[in-house]
Enzyme design. Structure first.
Site, PDB file in Angstrom:
ATOM      1  N   TYR A 162      46.031  38.598  36.179  1.00  0.00           N
ATOM      2  CA  TYR A 162      44.664  38.831  35.779  1.00  0.00           C
ATOM      3  C   TYR A 162      44.480  37.510  35.023  1.00  0.00           C
ATOM      4  O   TYR A 162      43.362  37.062  35.201  1.00  0.00           O
ATOM      5  CB  TYR A 162      44.711  39.994  34.745  1.00  0.00           C
ATOM      6  CG  TYR A 162      43.178  40.254  34.243  1.00  0.00           C
ATOM      7  CD1 TYR A 162      42.350  40.930  34.859  1.00  0.00           C
ATOM      8  CD2 TYR A 162      42.956  39.891  32.804  1.00  0.00           C
ATOM      9  CE1 TYR A 162      41.208  41.306  34.447  1.00  0.00           C
ATOM     10  CE2 TYR A 162      41.789  40.253  32.522  1.00  0.00           C
ATOM     11  CZ  TYR A 162      40.996  40.965  32.838  1.00  0.00           C
ATOM     12  OH  TYR A 162      39.516  41.241  32.622  1.00  0.00           O
ATOM     13  N   SER A 165      43.714  34.812  37.616  1.00  0.00           N
ATOM     14  CA  SER A 165      42.433  35.090  38.056  1.00  0.00           C
ATOM     15  C   SER A 165      41.122  34.514  37.131  1.00  0.00           C
ATOM     16  O   SER A 165      40.224  33.887  37.694  1.00  0.00           O
ATOM     17  CB  SER A 165      42.073  36.370  38.669  1.00  0.00           C
ATOM     18  OG  SER A 165      41.782  37.269  37.367  1.00  0.00           O
ATOM     19  N   ILE A 195      36.855  45.297  25.534  1.00  0.00           N
ATOM     20  CA  ILE A 195      35.861  46.012  25.506  1.00  0.00           C
ATOM     21  C   ILE A 195      36.379  47.460  25.887  1.00  0.00           C
ATOM     22  O   ILE A 195      37.029  47.483  27.203  1.00  0.00           O
ATOM     23  CB  ILE A 195      34.893  45.411  26.395  1.00  0.00           C
ATOM     24  CG1 ILE A 195      34.506  44.131  26.282  1.00  0.00           C
ATOM     25  CG2 ILE A 195      33.691  46.439  26.486  1.00  0.00           C
ATOM     26  CD1 ILE A 195      33.574  43.612  25.137  1.00  0.00           C
TER      27      ILE A 195
HETATM   28  P1  NDP Z   1      35.694  48.918  35.030  1.00  0.00           P
HETATM   29  O1  NDP Z   1      37.025  49.377  35.597  1.00  0.00           O
HETATM   30  O2  NDP Z   1      35.089  49.829  34.080  1.00  0.00           O
HETATM   31  O3  NDP Z   1      34.526  48.692  36.199  1.00  0.00           O
HETATM   32  C1  NDP Z   1      34.936  47.981  37.501  1.00  0.00           C
HETATM   33  C2  NDP Z   1      33.751  47.912  38.287  1.00  0.00           C
HETATM   34  O4  NDP Z   1      34.041  47.182  39.457  1.00  0.00           O
HETATM   35  C3  NDP Z   1      33.339  49.236  38.896  1.00  0.00           C
HETATM   36  O5  NDP Z   1      32.045  49.498  39.148  1.00  0.00           O
HETATM   37  C4  NDP Z   1      34.113  49.108  40.051  1.00  0.00           C
HETATM   38  O6  NDP Z   1      33.719  50.287  41.018  1.00  0.00           O
HETATM   39  C5  NDP Z   1      33.992  47.779  40.575  1.00  0.00           C
HETATM   40  N1  NDP Z   1      34.851  47.286  41.666  1.00  0.00           N
HETATM   41  C6  NDP Z   1      36.230  47.144  41.458  1.00  0.00           C
HETATM   42  N2  NDP Z   1      36.643  46.441  42.527  1.00  0.00           N
HETATM   43  C7  NDP Z   1      35.766  46.116  43.337  1.00  0.00           C
HETATM   44  C8  NDP Z   1      35.664  45.710  44.630  1.00  0.00           C
HETATM   45  N3  NDP Z   1      36.826  45.441  45.367  1.00  0.00           N
HETATM   46  N4  NDP Z   1      34.483  45.347  45.299  1.00  0.00           N
HETATM   47  C9  NDP Z   1      33.297  46.009  44.557  1.00  0.00           C
HETATM   48  N5  NDP Z   1      33.361  46.614  43.256  1.00  0.00           N
HETATM   49  C10 NDP Z   1      34.567  46.665  42.697  1.00  0.00           C
HETATM   50  O7  NDP Z   1      35.926  47.579  34.328  1.00  0.00           O
HETATM   51  P2  NDP Z   1      35.193  46.877  33.172  1.00  0.00           P
HETATM   52  O8  NDP Z   1      34.037  47.393  33.128  1.00  0.00           O
HETATM   53  O9  NDP Z   1      36.109  46.857  32.064  1.00  0.00           O
HETATM   54  O10 NDP Z   1      35.227  45.397  33.640  1.00  0.00           O
HETATM   55  C11 NDP Z   1      34.301  44.492  34.145  1.00  0.00           C
HETATM   56  C12 NDP Z   1      34.468  43.076  34.383  1.00  0.00           C
HETATM   57  O11 NDP Z   1      34.897  42.723  32.931  1.00  0.00           O
HETATM   58  C13 NDP Z   1      35.708  42.658  35.133  1.00  0.00           C
HETATM   59  O12 NDP Z   1      35.785  41.572  35.653  1.00  0.00           O
HETATM   60  C14 NDP Z   1      36.776  42.500  33.945  1.00  0.00           C
HETATM   61  O13 NDP Z   1      37.929  41.482  34.383  1.00  0.00           O
HETATM   62  C15 NDP Z   1      35.953  41.918  33.000  1.00  0.00           C
HETATM   63  N6  NDP Z   1      36.144  42.000  31.587  1.00  0.00           N
HETATM   64  C16 NDP Z   1      36.805  43.414  30.821  1.00  0.00           C
HETATM   65  C17 NDP Z   1      37.236  43.272  29.773  1.00  0.00           C
HETATM   66  C18 NDP Z   1      37.714  44.868  28.990  1.00  0.00           C
HETATM   67  O14 NDP Z   1      38.119  44.620  28.048  1.00  0.00           O
HETATM   68  N7  NDP Z   1      37.091  45.842  29.495  1.00  0.00           N
HETATM   69  C19 NDP Z   1      37.520  42.262  28.874  1.00  0.00           C
HETATM   70  C20 NDP Z   1      37.291  40.937  29.486  1.00  0.00           C
HETATM   71  C21 NDP Z   1      36.726  40.867  30.808  1.00  0.00           C
HETATM   72  P3  NDP Z   1      34.339  50.748  42.563  1.00  0.00           P
HETATM   73  O15 NDP Z   1      35.851  50.779  41.928  1.00  0.00           O
HETATM   74  O16 NDP Z   1      33.737  52.105  42.764  1.00  0.00           O
HETATM   75  O17 NDP Z   1      34.443  49.676  43.414  1.00  0.00           O
END
Ligand code: NDP
Length: 257
Positions: A162, A165, A195
């Protein structure tokens, strides 16, 4: 003072794509862009989730549509951008957000874990960013906002794939900013700390870990998806026209400590 020279935070008439917009941070950012007037397209793999969210938002007066797409599939990604341009005529804002995590100690990380995380978080960001940039270059305008993490800049255990990336996303952001600025395209990143979302739900259930995260955060609390709303609207708006190549930490003060 000529007030007409001041840029607006409004996004009326702008077309925005939010990948991973069906849940968590992506959904909150999509709502924020919609509230500020943008026409929002959300994309992810699960069509049912997308449809439900779009219906809910349209019922609440926002302008939402959805496209099912896996960001690791180049052909699908290119079709998605073509479809948006066909339907809406342009693409003004890309929030490159779709991501995932597999947390393991270094010596337990399998090659498949590494590939899955890097394919989604780094290759996916590259593919969507490249396809969007082609359209934005034609328009000679656009805003690309990559979603990084504090782990793009600092180290923590169990985050081998992670953090690699997210460090890559920070570098892509700077390279794209320098390459695309002649086309009036701003490229920035948002780097949140923890978050509360479906991705972190189980991880945050460990009481000790939760307390340690709160202790590390100046604001003394875990972030909520809505905490990322203001920053994304700002970076997507004309108010941020002179900001590019920037990594905006949305971390309650974590990295300043
Ligand atoms: P969630 O798991 O809650 O949501 C992830 C979203 O990405 C979903 O809509 C999922 O939908 C989609 N997704 C995952 N893989 C794919 C794919 N291959 N193609 C298309 N869509 C995809 O994650 P978060 O909201 O927590 O995270 C969102 C972003 O924020 C990420 O990049 C994460 O690394 C970043 N982030 C999050 C933090 C946190 O604490 N939550 C902290 C820092 C950064 P589906 O599975 O239906 O495809």
């Amino acid at each position: 003072m000529d007030l007409s020279r001041f840029p607006s935070f409004r996004l009326d008439g702008k077309v925005a794509l939010v990948t991973g917009g069906s849940k968590g941070i992506g959904l909150a950012m999509a709502c924020a862009l919609g509230i500020h007037g943008a026409n929002v397209v959300i994309a992810s793999r699960n069509a049912d989730d997308l449809q439900k969210v779009a219906e809910d938002m349209n019922n609440q007066g926002l302008k939402f549509s959805w496209i099912q797409a896996d960001v690791t599939d180049k052909e699908r990604v290119n079709d998605m951008i073509d479809q948006i341009v066909e339907q809406h005529g342009r693409l003004d804002i890309l929030v490159n957000n779709a991501g995932m995590n597999i947390r393991k100690p270094l010596i337990e990380v399998e090659e498949e874990d590494w590939d899955q995380v890097l394919n989604t978080n780094l290759k996916g960001i590259f593919l969507v960013g490249q396809a969007a940039a082609k359209q934005m270059m034609k328009q000679r305008s656009g805003k690309i906002i990559n979603i990084s993490s504090i782990l793009g800049g600092i180290g923590m255990p169990f985050q081998t794939s992670y953090a690699a990336s997210k460090g890559g996303i920070n570098q892509l952001t700077k390279v794209w900013a320098s390459e695309l600025s002649p086309y009036n395209i701003n490229v920035n990143a948002i780097a949140p700390a923890y978050i509360r979302t479906p991705m972190t739900g189980a991880w945050l259930q460990d009481e000790e870990r939760y307390k340690e995260i709160v202790r590390n955060t100046m604001m003394n609390r875990i972030g909520e998806p809505e905490d990322v709303a203001g920053p994304v609207v700002f970076l997507a708006s004309d108010a941020a026209n002179y900001i590019t190549g920037h990594i905006l930490y949305v971390d309650g003060g974590w990295t300043a400590k």
